[in-house]
Design an enzyme around this catalytic site. Sequence first.
Site, PDB file in Angstrom:
ATOM      1  CB  ILE A  12     -23.914 -29.035   4.840  1.00  0.00           C
ATOM      2  CG1 ILE A  12     -25.002 -28.429   4.356  1.00  0.00           C
ATOM      3  CG2 ILE A  12     -23.504 -30.115   3.739  1.00  0.00           C
ATOM      4  CD1 ILE A  12     -24.969 -27.801   2.597  1.00  0.00           C
ATOM      5  CG  ASP A  58     -12.923 -14.796   9.825  1.00  0.00           C
ATOM      6  OD1 ASP A  58     -12.842 -15.162   8.725  1.00  0.00           O
ATOM      7  OD2 ASP A  58     -14.258 -13.498  10.164  1.00  0.00           O
ATOM      8  CB  SER A 124     -25.412 -23.674  -4.626  1.00  0.00           C
ATOM      9  OG  SER A 124     -26.766 -22.840  -5.302  1.00  0.00           O
ATOM     10  CE1 TYR A 149     -24.804 -19.717  -0.949  1.00  0.00           C
ATOM     11  CE2 TYR A 149     -26.385 -19.755  -2.407  1.00  0.00           C
ATOM     12  CZ  TYR A 149     -25.249 -20.252  -1.791  1.00  0.00           C
ATOM     13  OH  TYR A 149     -24.956 -21.962  -1.327  1.00  0.00           O
ATOM     14  CE  LYS A 153     -21.507 -21.808  -1.486  1.00  0.00           C
ATOM     15  NZ  LYS A 153     -20.362 -22.200  -0.420  1.00  0.00           N
ATOM     16  CG  LEU A 199     -39.677 -24.048   3.104  1.00  0.00           C
ATOM     17  CD1 LEU A 199     -40.754 -22.722   2.986  1.00  0.00           C
ATOM     18  CD2 LEU A 199     -40.002 -25.089   1.623  1.00  0.00           C
ATOM     19  CB  VAL A 216     -45.621 -18.957   0.928  1.00  0.00           C
ATOM     20  CG1 VAL A 216     -45.406 -19.623  -0.237  1.00  0.00           C
ATOM     21  CG2 VAL A 216     -46.196 -20.059   1.977  1.00  0.00           C
ATOM     22  NE  ARG A 230     -35.399 -22.595  -5.207  1.00  0.00           N
ATOM     23  CZ  ARG A 230     -36.134 -21.853  -5.946  1.00  0.00           C
ATOM     24  NH1 ARG A 230     -37.500 -22.577  -6.717  1.00  0.00           N
ATOM     25  NH2 ARG A 230     -36.479 -21.219  -5.655  1.00  0.00           N
ATOM     26  CG  ASP A 298     -37.140 -16.108  -3.998  1.00  0.00           C
ATOM     27  OD1 ASP A 298     -35.223 -17.547  -3.659  1.00  0.00           O
ATOM     28  OD2 ASP A 298     -37.288 -16.741  -3.207  1.00  0.00           O
TER      29      ASP A 298
END
Length: 340
Positions: A12, A58, A124, A149, A153, A199, A216, A230, A298
């Site tokens: 991104i 870093d 996110s 994760y 955020k 994915l 999957v 999504r 997920d």
Amino acid sequence: MAILVTGGLGYIGSHTVVELLNNNFEVVIVDDLSHSERFILKNIEEITGKKPVFYPFDLKRKELLTQVFDAHEIDGCINFAAFKAVGESQVKPVDYYENNLFSLINILQEFKERGISNFIFSSSCTVYGQADEMPIHENTPLKMPESVYGKTKQMGEEILIDFAKAYHRKISLLRYFNPIGAHPSAKIGELPIGVPNNLVPFVMQTAAGIREKLNVWGNDYPTEDGTAVRDYIYIVDLAKAHVAALKKLMADDSDHAVVDIFNLGTGKGSSVLEVVKAFETANDVKVPYQICDRREGDITIAYANVDKAQKELNWKSETSLEEALRTVWQWQKYLETRNT
């Protein structure tokens, strides 16, 4: 005046750097290259005709970060520097907390000491957890995310909100959904290191024969075809939203705290199998897949309400799923050519 882009050679970040340069911003990149490669810097220059300043280190090394702020008149930051794989975060939680939060705090220390504002945070939709209703609005209640994760955020957002209120600074929290695709030049795109965690790169590599089959993760979700849903947004559309958010912050000359929060997506959900079929249709290829057990962390379904971004940023996603997936295949062909 320069804009610091941390993680600016990542997926991104690199696309956002291109859009910043195209809008005549001076850009300073800090990236440790843990999830990118140096050729991305060269390709950014080829796309834009401009060369951003680049520092390879870093962000947890605060003394080096201080040197960057000493060397440049930084007028804002877009922070992409974070580990981002949901599955990996579950097995490496300490690494994720250390990397994603310490680097953010080091930047904010420099902002605090130097009186700098205009901070955009790469957040996110995971901060919403599994939302009770769709589509997801900016005022949808936040839940404890199911992944480490997502927790980093959510914690990052809380740190930034406290920072803005305490020091009267301007920040924008951009909660984006699932970025996909590559630049139309096919010179920058998502560059998975090792086995892909998202994915679309896995779909791309499976179609190219690099992977035998696509996994999957679950076909027993309460969705139309049983696979998770999504909101997939084209990467260039997403990058342009960062520029719009930055311009909005910089145009605000008030001396009070500003906290902008925007969902960035298409407003439409697509299932895993719908993405696979769209990729096959767009590129005339086959993607063999196998159904596996659900993956820890997920969620079932997530797609955005993007009315606020359209109204306040004058921005919206304009690229279809199939168009975005065509650029993925062009990027894969570029990588194959580059590696031969």
